[in-house]
Design a protein around this motif. Structure first.
Motif: not given
Length: 354
Positions: A119-121, A127-131, A136-140, A272-276
């Motif tokens: 779940l991404l809130n 253990d998952t660095p933001s990239s 982009e992948k999650l947005s799409e 989470i949508t504010v992240k890079e």
């Protein structure tokens, strides 16, 4: 990130009654196994619980405590929606049963399958660095899932019987204005400008589709390698109507990093949508338009309405807190966020006129 928490005080279920119900309706379960109940911590509307009995897992959903708005939190309707949608749209979980026996949990409820995933809130797991690439992948993936939902053929299913797409948007606008005034607690002077604008500028709707109407990251689960969306939840508001109303609702949750702080932090940490790497709202609009072939030239109206609708939902929740119908401290400042959302809705409506 785990969305599972111990059951909040005051929202407990009767373990003995629930276990007896499960044993009766699921013959494969054993009375020898203990029932373990936890709660899903995200969401501020319906109460959702994780049930474990031996190797069996399920999810129980029931309305919030206290009086609820008319036609809201209809578990029977959500059960019917999932029953029709699950075979056609894999992200929708399989419903197991619906019960009106209020002696079990104090209200009607449904039980459905337990889906697993990330779940991404507001953050990634430790253990998952933001990239940029992952954003982009999650947005799409989210945008494409919404397009996929809007392509599902609802004709000849119970979804057609439960919906009335003719005049959908007009009913929505007038209905949510009425809900706001029914749950009003504070005077917000700018509200009349907003509601008058919404009434006077209703656009012509496009061809109706199934709409989720609460489409956002914390209603979705992803596989651990983020290669697929494994579940989409909270189908309470689902109906057949203008697909751009669904896009507008999704955009109202989709904060971006340059948004005003009051909008980003209104419910605590920003989504989470504010992240890079995550799409901006304009990029969301462009991809949805390209993938769906729909005309989004009037999307500012749908976004304005969506911010207002979100404000009303928060106002209804705050109304319950204000009147002592819930003691959940998460809701004590919701009236401030309501004001922020209404002010932002007005700014979006004015932007197109400039």
């Amino acid at each position: 990130m785990s969305d599972i928490i111990p059951v909040r005080s005051g929202e407990e279920l009767n373990d003995k009654t629930v276990k007896e119900f499960l044993i009766h309706h699921f013959p494969q379960l054993s009375e020898e196994d203990p029932l373990i109940i936890n709660q899903f911590g995200t969401g501020a509307s319906n109460l959702t619980y994780e049930l474990k009995l031996g190797n069996w897992e399920g999810v129980l959903r029931r309305p919030p405590l206290g009086p609820v708005a008319p036609k809201a939190h209809d578990m029977k309707r959500e059960f019917k929606i999932l029953s029709a949608l699950h075979p056609m749209f894999p992200p929708a979980p399989k419903p197991y049963l619906f019960s009106e026996d209020e002696e079990v949990v104090g209200s009607p409820f449904l039980i459905m399958e337990r889906r697993h995933g990330i779940l991404l809130n507001t953050d990634f797991p430790p253990d998952t660095p933001s990239s940029h690439e992952l954003g982009e992948k999650l947005s799409e993936m989210m945008i494409d899932t919404l397009v996929q939902l809007h392509q599902v053929n609802y004709k000849g299913t119970v979804l057609e019987e439960l919906s009335n797409p003719d005049g959908f948007l007009e009913r929505q606008v007038y209905g949510w204005i009425k809900r706001y005034h029914s749950a009003k607690t504070d005077d917000i002077k700018i509200i009349d400008e907003l509601t008058n604008w919404l009434v006077k500028n209703i656009p012509s709707s496009q061809e109706a589709t199934i709409i989720h109407y609460d489409f956002k990251f914390n209603n979705a689960l992803f596989s651990h390698d983020f290669s697929q969306l494994t579940g989409l939840f909270d189908w309470e508001m689902t109906t057949v109507g203008d697909p751009l109303a669904d896009v507008g609702a999704a955009l109202s949750y989709w904060c971006q990093n340059d948004d005003p702080d009051l909008l980003k932090y209104g419910l605590g940490k920003p989504p989470i949508t504010v992240k890079e790497g995550f799409y901006t709202r304009n990029q969301f609009i462009e991809r949805y338009a390209a993938k769906s072939g729909r005309d989004l030239s009037q999307i500012h109206y749908y976004m304005t309405f969506a911010y207002f609708k979100l404000a009303v939902i928060c106002q209804q929740i705050y109304y319950r807190y204000h009147n002592g119908q819930t003691n959940d401290k998460r809701f004590k400042d919701f009236h401030l966020y309501v004001k922020t959302l209404i002010e932002h809705a007005v700014s979006v409506s004015r932007e197109k006129a400039r």
